[in-house]
Every structure is written in C-alpha cells, then in structure tokens.
Design a protein around this motif. Structure first.
Motif, PDB file in Angstrom:
ATOM      1  N   VAL A 160      39.445  43.605  47.235  1.00 18.91           N
ATOM      2  CA  VAL A 160      38.735  42.382  48.350  1.00 18.91           C
ATOM      3  C   VAL A 160      39.104  42.923  49.325  1.00 18.91           C
ATOM      4  N   ASP A 161      37.979  42.217  50.373  1.00 18.52           N
ATOM      5  CA  ASP A 161      38.000  42.128  51.862  1.00 18.52           C
ATOM      6  C   ASP A 161      38.657  40.629  51.418  1.00 18.52           C
ATOM      7  N   MET A 162      39.784  40.174  52.226  1.00 24.71           N
ATOM      8  CA  MET A 162      40.245  38.627  52.550  1.00 24.71           C
ATOM      9  C   MET A 162      41.117  38.671  53.214  1.00 24.71           C
ATOM     10  N   ARG A 163      41.629  37.502  53.650  1.00 19.98           N
ATOM     11  CA  ARG A 163      42.418  37.949  55.509  1.00 19.98           C
ATOM     12  C   ARG A 163      43.406  36.423  54.063  1.00 19.98           C
ATOM     13  N   GLY A 164      43.342  36.301  53.401  1.00 23.95           N
ATOM     14  CA  GLY A 164      44.418  35.328  52.971  1.00 23.95           C
ATOM     15  C   GLY A 164      43.978  34.732  51.656  1.00 23.95           C
ATOM     16  N   ALA A 165      44.947  34.842  50.640  1.00 23.34           N
ATOM     17  CA  ALA A 165      45.053  34.397  49.359  1.00 23.34           C
ATOM     18  C   ALA A 165      45.762  33.846  48.720  1.00 23.34           C
ATOM     19  N   THR A 166      45.914  32.220  47.805  1.00 24.18           N
ATOM     20  CA  THR A 166      45.926  31.856  47.422  1.00 24.18           C
ATOM     21  C   THR A 166      45.987  31.721  45.745  1.00 24.18           C
ATOM     22  N   ILE A 167      47.233  30.950  45.151  1.00 30.12           N
ATOM     23  CA  ILE A 167      46.480  30.446  43.859  1.00 30.12           C
ATOM     24  C   ILE A 167      47.515  29.360  44.002  1.00 30.12           C
ATOM     25  N   VAL A 168      46.859  27.912  43.153  1.00 28.33           N
ATOM     26  CA  VAL A 168      47.414  26.615  43.069  1.00 28.33           C
ATOM     27  C   VAL A 168      47.114  26.346  41.834  1.00 28.33           C
ATOM     28  N   LEU A 169      47.897  25.715  41.229  1.00 24.95           N
ATOM     29  CA  LEU A 169      48.527  25.253  39.856  1.00 24.95           C
ATOM     30  C   LEU A 169      48.203  23.292  39.158  1.00 24.95           C
ATOM     31  N   ILE A 170      47.572  22.892  38.984  1.00 27.21           N
ATOM     32  CA  ILE A 170      47.325  21.973  38.621  1.00 27.21           C
ATOM     33  C   ILE A 170      48.119  21.602  37.163  1.00 27.21           C
ATOM     34  N   ASP A 171      48.825  20.372  36.812  1.00 23.09           N
ATOM     35  CA  ASP A 171      49.893  19.660  36.070  1.00 23.09           C
ATOM     36  C   ASP A 171      48.715  18.726  35.342  1.00 23.09           C
ATOM     37  N   SER A 172      49.623  18.310  34.567  1.00 24.70           N
ATOM     38  CA  SER A 172      48.770  17.527  33.610  1.00 24.70           C
ATOM     39  C   SER A 172      48.519  16.684  33.872  1.00 24.70           C
ATOM     40  N   VAL A 173      48.603  15.670  34.977  1.00 28.17           N
ATOM     41  CA  VAL A 173      48.853  14.500  35.510  1.00 28.17           C
ATOM     42  C   VAL A 173      47.129  14.488  36.760  1.00 28.17           C
ATOM     43  N   GLY A 174      46.926  16.030  36.118  1.00 23.25           N
ATOM     44  CA  GLY A 174      46.211  16.385  38.004  1.00 23.25           C
ATOM     45  C   GLY A 174      46.532  16.759  39.609  1.00 23.25           C
ATOM     46  N   ASP A 175      47.856  16.896  39.599  1.00 21.54           N
ATOM     47  CA  ASP A 175      48.409  16.766  41.235  1.00 21.54           C
ATOM     48  C   ASP A 175      48.389  18.945  41.282  1.00 21.54           C
ATOM     49  N   ALA A 176      47.777  19.056  42.484  1.00 22.04           N
ATOM     50  CA  ALA A 176      47.555  19.971  42.323  1.00 22.04           C
ATOM     51  C   ALA A 176      49.244  21.221  43.896  1.00 22.04           C
ATOM     52  N   LYS A 177      49.783  21.934  43.151  1.00 22.98           N
ATOM     53  CA  LYS A 177      50.960  22.810  43.323  1.00 22.98           C
ATOM     54  C   LYS A 177      50.320  23.633  43.246  1.00 22.98           C
ATOM     55  N   PRO A 178      50.403  24.494  45.134  1.00 19.49           N
ATOM     56  CA  PRO A 178      50.777  25.592  44.887  1.00 19.49           C
ATOM     57  C   PRO A 178      52.288  26.855  44.967  1.00 19.49           C
ATOM     58  N   VAL A 179      51.650  28.082  44.184  1.00 26.71           N
ATOM     59  CA  VAL A 179      52.167  29.123  43.598  1.00 26.71           C
ATOM     60  C   VAL A 179      53.054  30.074  44.014  1.00 26.71           C
ATOM     61  N   VAL A 180      51.997  30.455  44.573  1.00 26.68           N
ATOM     62  CA  VAL A 180      52.207  31.546  45.405  1.00 26.68           C
ATOM     63  C   VAL A 180      50.902  31.930  46.645  1.00 26.68           C
ATOM     64  N   GLY A 181      51.122  32.692  48.100  1.00 31.79           N
ATOM     65  CA  GLY A 181      50.431  32.975  48.440  1.00 31.79           C
ATOM     66  C   GLY A 181      50.025  34.254  49.319  1.00 31.79           C
ATOM     67  N   TYR A 182      49.310  35.252  50.246  1.00 30.92           N
ATOM     68  CA  TYR A 182      49.191  36.176  50.266  1.00 30.92           C
ATOM     69  C   TYR A 182      48.855  35.900  51.590  1.00 30.92           C
ATOM     70  N   GLY A 183      48.910  37.245  52.882  1.00 27.72           N
ATOM     71  CA  GLY A 183      47.673  37.077  53.778  1.00 27.72           C
ATOM     72  C   GLY A 183      48.389  35.979  54.878  1.00 27.72           C
ATOM     73  N   ARG A 184      47.333  35.589  55.655  1.00 28.96           N
ATOM     74  CA  ARG A 184      47.575  33.822  56.638  1.00 28.96           C
ATOM     75  C   ARG A 184      48.507  32.994  55.577  1.00 28.96           C
ATOM     76  N   PHE A 185      48.387  32.654  54.535  1.00 30.17           N
ATOM     77  CA  PHE A 185      48.462  32.334  54.008  1.00 30.17           C
ATOM     78  C   PHE A 185      50.333  31.897  52.999  1.00 30.17           C
TER      79      PHE A 185
END
Length: 566
Positions: free
Chosen positions: A59-84
C-alpha cells in the motif's frame, strides 16, 4: 418433434476469461504474507510492527499506526511506522477521528484532512505536496466490539487515487489483527491463571511439608496417624478399577477422598461425576442417573444423557447411597453387575465403563438386617471399604485444618486474620460433632464477626454460650451425643446372620408399633416433660426417652396431646 443437434465447440471461439487484476493480485499476496506474520509466535508489539512494515510493501503510505481502545474508551497507541515511528508509542490520533471510525464500524476514507473537521487535527506531514494529506482508517473488531483502529496516511493526489481499493484491503487486515488480538488475550489469561496456581502451590508447599507430596497435591489436610492411614488406603486402592465404599460420619470429607481416588487413578484424565442420592426424589434419580429419551415423560423435550453415561471411562461418585429406595436398588444392581442400562423411555442398551465410588454415613449392616437395603447390592458396593475417622479422633489435625480455613478466608475477603495459640488450643478441646464441616463454619463465623486481625479465645461463640453444637447437643453437657459408631464392615458375618424376609420385617415393625401401647410406653406426664425439654421437637424428645420418632408420634396420638407449633 424436437431435434437436438450436438456440436463440438472450438476453445479458441470461446470468449477469454477475465484475468485477475493486478491490484487484486497484489492484495491477495499481501493478505497471505501478513497472515503468516500474524500466525508466527512473538511479542504483540513486535508482531504488529512487522505487519505495518509489510503493509508498506503493498500500500502507498507515508505513515501508519495502530491504536487500541481499552474497556473505558481510552485510546492507546501501540505501534507506528514511517513518520509515526519516531513518536513514542506511535501516533496520537485525534479523538474525533477515532470516534468516527468506531461509530462507522467500517473503513473511513478522507481525501484531504484539511476539509474534514473530524480529521483536521491529524498530525501534519510537512513533506506532503501542498499540505494535502489523505487518510484511510479501518476499525479493529473483536467479537463485534471495536477495540482499535488501523490508520495510514499519504499525500493526496486526487479525489480517489485508489483510496477505495486500499480501504477494502485495509479493512481485511484490520479484521485479521482483531482475531490475533483475541487469541493473544486468551493466551494471556491462561498464563496469568497458571502463574497464580503456581504461586498458590508454592505458598502451600511449606505449610504442608508434613504431608506426603500426593496428599498435599490433592488437597487433603492432615498429618495424624488416622488420616495418614486412610490416605495410604486410598493411594493403594486408587491404582486399580475396584469399587470403593467410603464410610464415615457427616462432614468427614467423603467427597474429597472420592476425588482423591479419581485423581490418583488411571482414569484421572476421564470425567469425575458426582451425585448426592439423598438430594433427589425417587421419581427423578432414575432419569438423573440413566438419562431419558425424548417424550419419555412430561417435560422431556429431548434426549438427555445421565450421570452413568457422562462418567464413561471415568469415575462416578454416588454419595448417601444408603438413602436409595429398594426399587431403585434393584436397577442399580444390574448396572454394577453388567455395566449396561437403558435410558428412561428407551429400549436401546447402553454400555459404560465406569469406576464406582460410593459413600454413606449409615450403618448398612443394620439396614440389611432390617430389610431396608438389599444384601446382594451390599456385597456389590462393599468391595474395598474405607472408614474415615471423625475429627474428634484426630485432634492434632485441628490446628492444620483451622489454619487452612483461615487462609482461604483471607484470600477470599482480602484480609489478614490469624489464629492465636490460645484460639487453636480452644478449638482442639472441642468435640465437633459436625466434624471438618463444622470446624470450617466455626472458623469462618468467628473470622467474620471478629473486629481484630488476631482471633483470640474470647472471639469464639462457645466462650459466651452461643456455640451451635452446644445448643444442638445441650442435653449432653460438654460431650457429644452418643454416636452410633459405624462398624468395620468385616464384622458383618452373613453366614452367622440370616437376612430377614419381608414378612419378618413387617412383623417386627408391627411389634414395635404395638409396644407403645404396652407397659414400656411413656405416660402422659413423662411425654409432656420430655417434649418441653426438647422444645417440642419430637426427634429430640425421642432421644431423651430412648424411643424412635415413630413411637413418639404414636404416643402423642394415644394420649391426644396436641403438637405445639412455633
């Protein structure tokens, strides 16, 4: 008349089959390669980082990230790629953008983040031509719940620029990640449970150092000579498939020893099925043990396997075996002899391979003599009898048991109660007619009501005249009631004792009923006096007068004494 003409077709005349598009072929190979990465063992963050790295090849991309959401709805970044990748923990995505993806529950495509208010706060790429950035974000689902977001960005080169095809591809990758996260969660829970079990075993090992390794492993607490003797018998008998009969007073731990016999046997990997025969009426016990066919009685909406069938290649523990009716005794005898039965309402014979362990607190020898228990069934179940000693015959085990019960109480309630030496000495002086079960209730009741962590002698109910045993056996002062000792089965000599016929039993019962009208019957004054002492409980009054409850009932009828109800 219809005429059919068959002609061979020239393959070259057929229209060409549509070829798989180049983009679809790339997506298929991408799914295959990423699935291999997700299926490989490794740390979760490392695996997800490899997924993003591999995703950049398809896939053509400059950056990528995976964010996980816990049981109370808070987002937590897990891993990044490229400029992230340089950002600690990946990219912190705008809350509104994450909320939009979670609400849509499908991939979201934004051609230019500047024109979308939900993505206006997206991290700016300074190298994007003209500052135009495109974002594709897909939700990560686990059993229908959104647990994260997979997002990529790249310079925007048009209204679509292949975004829709990449969005579908990204959605499939997000689904695969969701399944992987679910598996990681299951493995993590199992690992925590195993570690907790290991910690508990390590904590228990010093406390049970006086016991044998197998005895501590199966949870039998006690180091006295009687309990060691019982465990040695269980340990030897468990190695075979022989039927066991556990005998002892209520509360001596018959079910625990039955479980130990199963865990130490060659059938330990099979099922351990238990049933209290006294807990079910006769109309239900047959269906519970043998199972039933659909429509065999009202409420039988389908076929149901019974306990015998469920225990196949395992162990079946039948507690209170002395309470079953004579009619059911005959049916049970056939299963013990032949190892086969029919379900209720069925005609097909079912064969099972079951190891039987029976238990009772009744005197089966006397029941056989009275005709209440079949002699042939008695011989079938009394193959290897094991007599469990009451707690009053092993007072040295009281301290070990009490410490074990207070430990369990502390773990369940998150407290730090402890028994003082004076409290332990007090418990060792008690008779405990209810045996181990009563000791456990005594410790738990005292620990619950005590305000201090240290349980002293004055915290126990017996020191203030509120002991349940003292109340129950108040007519016997400090000693327990005259308990009918269950004899060793070897003392039952069938050759020396004739098993009475049913007519003999009927005559004996009739004679017992007529005795109440004879010279040995209590007079009205004695009967009323005994009832008042017993609080008008007929069973207690019968013990005071050395009579049976049936004789008390006949005497009340004879003297026309009304029963007081409280």
């Amino acid at each position: 008349m219809a005429v059919f003409v068959m002609a061979s077709l020239d393959p070259q005349s057929l229209p060409p089959m549509p070829a798989l598009s180049c983009r679809a072929d790339v997506a298929l190979r991408g799914l295959y390669e990423i699935s291999k990465v997700l299926g490989a063992p490794g740390r979760l963050d490392e695996v997800l980082a490899q997924v993003l790295d591999l995703l950049s090849s398809f896939v053509d991309m400059r950056g990528a990230t995976i964010v996980l959401i816990d049981s109370v709805g808070d987002a937590k970044p897990v891993v990044g790629y490229g400029r992230f990748e340089a950002r600690e923990g990946g990219a912190i995505l705008p809350e509104r953008a994450i909320g939009r993806v979670a609400t849509a529950r499908s991939p979201v495509v934004v051609g230019n983040v500047e024109n979308d208010p939900d993505f206006a706060a997206w991290p700016v790429d300074p190298d994007a031509p003209g500052g135009r950035q495109a974002v594709i974000a897909a939700p990560i689902l686990d059993r229908g719940d959104v647990i994260g977001v997979l997002a990529i960005d790249r310079p925007s080169s048009g209204p679509n620029a292949g975004h829709d095809e990449d969005a579908r591809f990204l959605g499939m990758i997000a689904n695969m990640i969701g399944q992987t996260l679910h598996l990681y969660d299951l493995v993590s829970r199992d690992r925590e449970r195993l570690m907790e079990d290991q910690r508990r075993l390590e904590k228990d090992s010093p406390r049970r150092a006086e016991m044998s390794g197998e005895q501590a492993l199966i949870g039998i607490v006690g180091a006295s000579r009687p309990i060691r003797s019982v465990f040695e018998q269980i340990n030897v008998a468990a190695r075979t498939h022989t039927t066991l009969l556990l005998r002892g007073e209520s509360g001596t731990g018959k079910e625990l020893f039955a479980r130990a016999a199963h865990d130490l046997s060659p059938r330990k990997d099979g099922p351990f099925i238990r049933l209290n025969c006294a807990a079910l009426p006769e109309s239900m016990i047959e269906s519970e043990l043998f199972g039933h066919e659909k429509g065999s009685f009202t409420g039988a909406v389908g076929q149901r396997k019974g306990r015998f069938e469920l225990a196949d290649r395992g162990t079946l523990f039948l507690d209170e075996i002395g309470e079953i009716s004579p009619a059911f005794q005959a049916k049970l005898l056939r299963v013990l002899q032949e190892g086969e039965f029919e379900r209720v309402g069925g005609s097909q014979t079912v064969k099972v391979d079951v190891r039987f362990v029976f238990a009772t607190n009744r005197n089966l020898e006397e029941a056989v003599e009275r005709g209440d228990f079949r002699a042939d069934l008695y011989y079938r179940i009394n193959v290897v009898p094991i007599l469990l000693p009451p707690l009053r015959e092993r007072p040295e085990d009281v301290a070990l048991l009490a410490q074990e019960f207070i430990r369990r109480f502390n773990e369940e309630n998150g407290v730090r109660k402890r028994l003082t030496p004076a409290a332990i000495r007090l418990l060792q002086r008690c008779n405990f007619p209810g045996n181990v079960r009563e000791l456990e209730n005594c410790v738990r009741r005292t620990a619950t009501l005590s305000r201090d962590d240290a349980l002293v002698e004055g915290d126990f109910a017996c020191t203030v005249g509120a002991c349940l045993s003292s109340t129950l056996w108040k007519d016997f002062s400090a000693s327990p009631p005259e308990t009918r000792r269950i004899p060793e089965p070897a003392t039952f000599d069938a050759a020396a004792r004739r098993v009475p016929s049913r007519s003999d039993v009927t005559r004996a019962r009739a004679s017992a009923r007529t005795e109440i009208n004879g010279a040995g019957a209590p007079d009205r004054a004695s009967l009323i006096s005994a009832l008042e002492k017993a609080g008008w409980v007929q069973a207690k009054a019968a013990r005071l007068l050395n009579l049976t409850p049936r004789q008390i009932a006949d005497a009340l009828t004879k003297h026309q004494i009304p029963i007081k109800k409280f």
